[in-house]
Design a protein around this motif. Structure first.
Motif, short mmCIF file in Angstrom:
data_model
loop_
_atom_site.label_atom_id
_atom_site.label_comp_id
_atom_site.label_asym_id
_atom_site.label_seq_id
_atom_site.Cartn_x
_atom_site.Cartn_y
_atom_site.Cartn_z
N ILE A 12 0.87 -1.11 0.02
CA ILE A 12 -0.07 0.07 -0.25
C ILE A 12 0.97 1.31 0.11
CG2 ILE A 12 -1.81 1.27 1.25
CD1 ILE A 12 -2.73 -1.12 2.55
N LEU A 13 1.91 1.14 0.81
CA LEU A 13 2.95 2.50 1.04
C LEU A 13 3.69 2.66 -0.25
CD1 LEU A 13 3.98 1.94 4.57
CD2 LEU A 13 2.36 3.40 3.64
N LEU A 14 4.05 1.68 -1.10
CA LEU A 14 4.74 1.63 -2.27
C LEU A 14 3.63 2.06 -3.25
CD1 LEU A 14 7.20 -1.32 -2.05
CD2 LEU A 14 7.76 1.05 -1.91
N GLY A 15 2.39 2.20 -3.26
CA GLY A 15 1.45 2.56 -4.31
C GLY A 15 1.15 1.31 -5.21
N ILE A 17 -0.63 -1.34 -4.69
CA ILE A 17 -2.04 -1.45 -4.69
C ILE A 17 -2.83 -0.45 -3.99
CG2 ILE A 17 -1.82 -4.18 -4.58
CD1 ILE A 17 -2.72 -3.73 -1.59
N ALA A 18 -4.09 -0.29 -4.43
CA ALA A 18 -4.84 0.94 -4.08
C ALA A 18 -5.45 0.29 -2.66
CB ALA A 18 -5.89 1.37 -5.11
N HIS A 38 -10.23 8.90 11.22
CA HIS A 38 -8.90 8.57 10.78
C HIS A 38 -8.67 7.45 10.03
CE1 HIS A 38 -8.77 11.26 14.37
NE2 HIS A 38 -7.67 11.85 13.74
N HIS A 39 -8.12 7.52 8.90
CA HIS A 39 -7.66 6.45 8.45
C HIS A 39 -6.03 6.28 8.67
CE1 HIS A 39 -10.63 5.84 4.76
NE2 HIS A 39 -11.22 5.74 6.13
N GLN A 40 -5.33 5.08 8.68
CA GLN A 40 -4.03 4.91 8.73
C GLN A 40 -3.58 3.87 7.85
OE1 GLN A 40 -1.74 5.15 12.80
NE2 GLN A 40 -3.91 4.76 13.40
N ALA A 41 -2.30 3.88 6.95
CA ALA A 41 -1.86 2.84 6.43
C ALA A 41 -0.41 2.72 6.89
CB ALA A 41 -1.59 2.92 5.05
N VAL A 42 0.39 1.37 7.22
CA VAL A 42 1.41 1.08 7.65
C VAL A 42 2.03 -0.17 7.01
CG1 VAL A 42 0.15 -0.10 9.72
CG2 VAL A 42 2.69 0.98 9.83
N ARG A 48 5.84 -0.80 13.97
CA ARG A 48 4.89 0.39 13.49
C ARG A 48 3.49 0.00 13.66
NH1 ARG A 48 9.66 1.42 10.65
NH2 ARG A 48 9.18 0.13 8.63
N HIS B 39 0.86 6.23 5.84
CA HIS B 39 -0.42 7.18 5.14
C HIS B 39 -1.12 7.32 6.49
CE1 HIS B 39 -0.07 5.47 0.92
NE2 HIS B 39 0.97 5.93 1.30
N ALA B 41 -5.27 9.60 6.65
CA ALA B 41 -6.44 10.33 6.15
C ALA B 41 -7.20 10.75 7.28
CB ALA B 41 -7.15 9.37 5.29
#
Lengths: 415, 415
Positions: A12-15, A17-18, A38-42, A48, B39, B41
Motif C-alpha cells: 500500500i505504501l509503495l503504491g 495496490i490501492a 481517521h484512516h492509517q496505512a502502515v 509500527r 499514510h 487520512a
C-alpha cells in the motif's frame, strides 16, 4: 462509536495496490452510523503496526486492521495486536483443524507448509471469525476501556465476507441506533465559489446536515450529510435543506440524486421519445461514449460522427469549404454546420456538436481551451455558444462534454 | 528521507472517493528512494488535521498533505498547517494577482467571489508553488529540525503537476542515493498463465529484478522491479532481463516501455505516413477516443463513425440492407462493410471496425461478449475475425478496443 481503519501492507505504501478496503469500509460504517475520523496505512513492520494500533486506541473506540493475517513471515498483524493489547498469542486447535482441512481440500497433492498454522494464533481472550473463502480467520480482540481491535484479511472478498457476515452487526449494535445519510446535488454552468456564496447563508444557519463542495471540470457537487438515530430521520433532516439548495441554485441543478449528466439526458430523451446524434472533434469520441454509456442507450442514441480533421468534417458532415477556409473549424459557423450535418446524416431528432482546441497546442488559430458547441433540432430550435475551458487536454474535453450534455438537457427540459 | 502522506477530506473517510493520490505519490516516492512508512487520512476538521501533521512530524522528515486547499469554508489545510507549525497566515499579494487574473481569463462575465482570495494565504516563511491548471497554490513549509510540510491540491491533475514540476526534485535531492526502478513490458493476444509459464524458468534464476504479472481485459503486464544504489544501476540490472522477456514473448509484446497500445499504433502510423479511420458500434466511441488520445493524433487519425443503430450503419457507412436483415449487425459481413465504409467515408488509408454485443442483453441474436472486427486497407489487405469477450459491458468494450488496436498494430508492423 468512533472507528478507525488501518491498512497493513508495504505494498500500500509503495503504491503497488490501492487501499480500496478503506473506502469500502468507510461507506459501510457511515451507513450504520459509526463515525470514522481517521484512516492509517502502515507497512509490514510489527513495531509500527503496534504503534498505529495504540495511537488508534487513544482516540477511537474501535480500531479495524485490514491485511497481514496470511501465512508468510511478513504477515505480522496478529503479533502486533498481541503487543499493543498486552495479550499473548495462543494457538487455537479449532482453527488449526480448519486450516488443515481447507488446505487438503484446495491442494490435494501438496503437503501443507507448517508455517500455515500460524494463522491459528489468536490473542488470548479474543474471538475469531472463521473464514469462508480464504484460510485466514478474522479477529475480535477486546482492549482497555471497552475498546476493540478488529482484524480482517486484506483480500477484498475475504474482508467483505467477514464485515457483512459478522462485523457490521457487531458494530451496529454498539453504535446504537444512528445513521449518517448523504445526498448529492450536482450542478453545471456555475462556479464552485458562486455556489458556495449562494448557499453561504443557508449553511451558516444549519449544522445538521452539513455541507461540502466538490468541484471538477464543468461541474460542482453539493453534498449534504445528516446524522440521526435512523436513516429515515436523517433523510427527513436532509429533505427540506435539499429543497432549499435546489431552489437557490435553480436550473443549474441537474440532479438531486447523484445521477450522471448523461443519465439525466438519457432519461429526458426516453420520456420525450426523441433520438439524438452528435458530431464531435476535440472530444474524439468521448461525447458519444457518454451518450451510449447507459444500458438501453440504443433506444435514443443513434450515433456520433467523430470528425477529427477538417476534411472529415467536410466529407462526413458536409461542413462547407467556405467555413473551413474562412471562419475556420473552431467557429460558430462550423459548430452549427456540424450539428445540422449530424442530424441529417444520422436522421436524428436533435443533434449536438463540439469543435475546439483541446490543447496543448492552438488549433486552426484557436487558443487551447477554446470550444464552440451547437444544437440543432427537428422542431427548428438551434443554439450555439462558445467558452474557454481551463486545464489540460483531459479537462478541456470534460468541460466540453459537460457543456454539450447540459445544452441538450436544458433543451429537453423545455421541449 | 522519510515521508508520510496525509489525505485531507471527509469524503475520503466516508468512502465517497478513493484516496488515489496516496497511491500515486507512493509510487513516485519509491522511484526516487524516499521511504514512505505511513499514510493517514483525516476529515475537514482543523484540529484533527493539525494533530495529524504534528504526529507525522514526530516520526517523518516530510509530511505531505493532499486536499483542503480550495476556496470554500471547508478548505482548512492552510489554517491547520499554520497551527501545527506555529506560523501565522499572511496573504500573498502575488498569489492574489494570479488568482484574479486566472478567474478573469476563465470566466470573463462573472465577478470573482472574494472568498477565492483565501487561496492566497500562506504560512509565514513558506514557499508557494504557482498552479498551472487550477487556482490553488501548493505550499512548502519549513518545520522544526529541518523537517518540511508540503501541501498540494486534492484534484489529481493539479497534485501531479506540482509533484512532477517541483516536489519530486525537491525530495529527490534530499533523499540522496538509493532507487527502485520498474519497467513494464505489455503484451496482447496471450493469456496471463501462458505468459507466466513462458517466463517461469527465467525468474527462477533471477531475484533482482523481481517480476510481477498483472492481467486486465485483453492485456497482460509484466513488471520488472530492480533495486540499486542509483537509477542507472537499477536500469542496468533490468535491461538484460527485459530483453530476454521480450525474446520469449515475441510478437505478443507491444511495448517494453509502458506505452499504451494506442500510442504504439500512433507511432507506427506516423512512421508509415498512413491515416486511419474507424467504424464502431458496441464501443460507443471509445475506440475513437483511444485513437485520438495522443497530442498530435490529428496527423494520422481522421475520424470514426460511431453507428449505434442498424439504421445508422446503413446511412452513414453504407452497410447493405441484405447484411442487416440477413447475417445481422453482429457478423463478419457487417464488420467488413463497416470497415470498408469508414475507409471510404473518411478517405483514410486504413480502417478498422467493431460490432458486437456489449451486454448485459444479447444484441441482434448475438450473445453478450460476441464481437466481430474487420480491417480494410488501401493496399488491398483485408482481415476479419471474431471472439467472445468475458466480463461485464466495460470489460467487453475494453477487450474489443484492444483487439481492434492490436489488429491495426500487427498490420502496420508488416506494411
Amino acid at each position: 462509536v468512533r472507528a478507525e481503519v488501518i491498512g497493513v501492507g508495504t505494498e500500500i505504501l509503495l503504491g503497488q495496490i490501492a487501499n480500496s478496503n478503506a473506502q469500502w469500509i468507510g461507506q459501510r460504517l457511515a451507513e450504520i452510523g459509526v463515525d470514522v475520523l481517521h484512516h492509517q496505512a502502515v507497512g509490514d513492520n510489527e513495531e509500527r503496526i503496534a504503534d498505529a494500533i495504540r495511537h488508534g486506541l487513544s482516540r477511537s473506540d474501535v480500531v479495524i486492521l485490514t491485511g497481514g493475517l496470511g501465512p508468510t513471515q511478513d504477515d505480522i498483524t496478529r503479533e502486533a495486536i498481541a503487543a499493543a493489547t498486552g495479550r499473548s498469542l495462543v494457538r487455537h486447535p479449532e482453527i488449526e483443524d480448519l486450516i488443515r482441512e481447507k488446505f487438503a481440500r484446495l491442494r490435494r497433492n501438496t503437503a501443507m507448509p507448517e508455517t500455515n498454522l500460524k494463522q491459528g494464533d489468536v490473542p488470548e481472550g479474543a474471538t475469531y471469525i472463521a473464514p469462508d473463502r480464504g484460510t485466514a480467520p478474522g479477529l475480535l480482540v477486546p482492549a482497555d476501556g471497552s475498546r476493540w481491535v478488529i482484524a480482517v484479511p486484506g483480500v477484498p472478498a475475504e474482508m467483505k465476507e467477514m464485515f457483512t457476515g459478522t462485523i457490521l452487526d457487531f458494530l451496529g449494535e454498539r453504535a446504537g441506533a444512528g445513521a449518517i445519510v448523504s445526498r448529492v446535488i450536482r450542478c453545471t454552468g456555475i462556479a464552485e465559489s458562486a455556489v458556495s456564496e449562494l448557499l453561504d447563508e443557508l449553511f451558516h444557519a444549519t449544522t445538521n446536515p452539513t455541507v461540502a463542495y466538490l468541484a471538477s471540470s464543468g461541474e460542482v457537487k453539493v453534498r449534504l450529510t445528516a446524522k440521526a438515530a435512523t436513516r429515515d430521520e436523517a433523510g427527513s433532516l436532509i429533505q427540506p435543506v435539499a429543497d432549499e439548495v435546489q431552489r437557490l441554485l435553480g436550473r443549474h441543478v441537474f440532479t438531486t440524486n447523484d445521477e450522471e449528466l448523461e443519465q439525466v439526458v438519457g432519461r429526458l430523451l426516453k420520456a420525450r421519445q426523441l433520438s439524438v446524434a452528435a458530431a464531435e472533434s476535440l472530444t474524439g469520441g468521448s461525447l458519444a461514449l457518454r451518450l451510449s454509456s447507459a444500458p438501453g442507450a440504443s433506444s435514443y442514441f443513434v450515433g456520433s460522427a467523430v470528425t477529427y480533421t477538417a476534411e472529415a468534417k467536410h466529407r462526413v458532415l458536409g461542413v462547407s469549404r467556405e467555413t473551413i477556409e474562412g471562419a475556420g473549424v473552431v467557429s460558430e459557423a462550423c459548430a452549427r454546420e456540424m450539428a445540422a450535418g449530424a442530424r441529417r446524416a444520422f436522421g436524428a431528432d436533435v443533434a449536438v456538436s463540439l469543435t475546439g482546441a483541446a490543447g496543448p497546442e492552438p488549433h486552426d488559430g484557436a487558443p487551447p481551451g477554446e470550444v464552440w458547441l451547437a444544437l440543432d433540432a427537428a422542431d427548428g430550435v438551434t443554439h450555439a455558444r462558445s467558452f474557454r475551458a481551463p486545464g489540460d487536454r483531459g479537462m478541456v474535453r470534460r468541460w466540453a462534454e459537460q457543456a454539450a450534455l447540459d445544452t441538450l438537457r436544458r433543451y429537453l427540459e423545455d421541449v
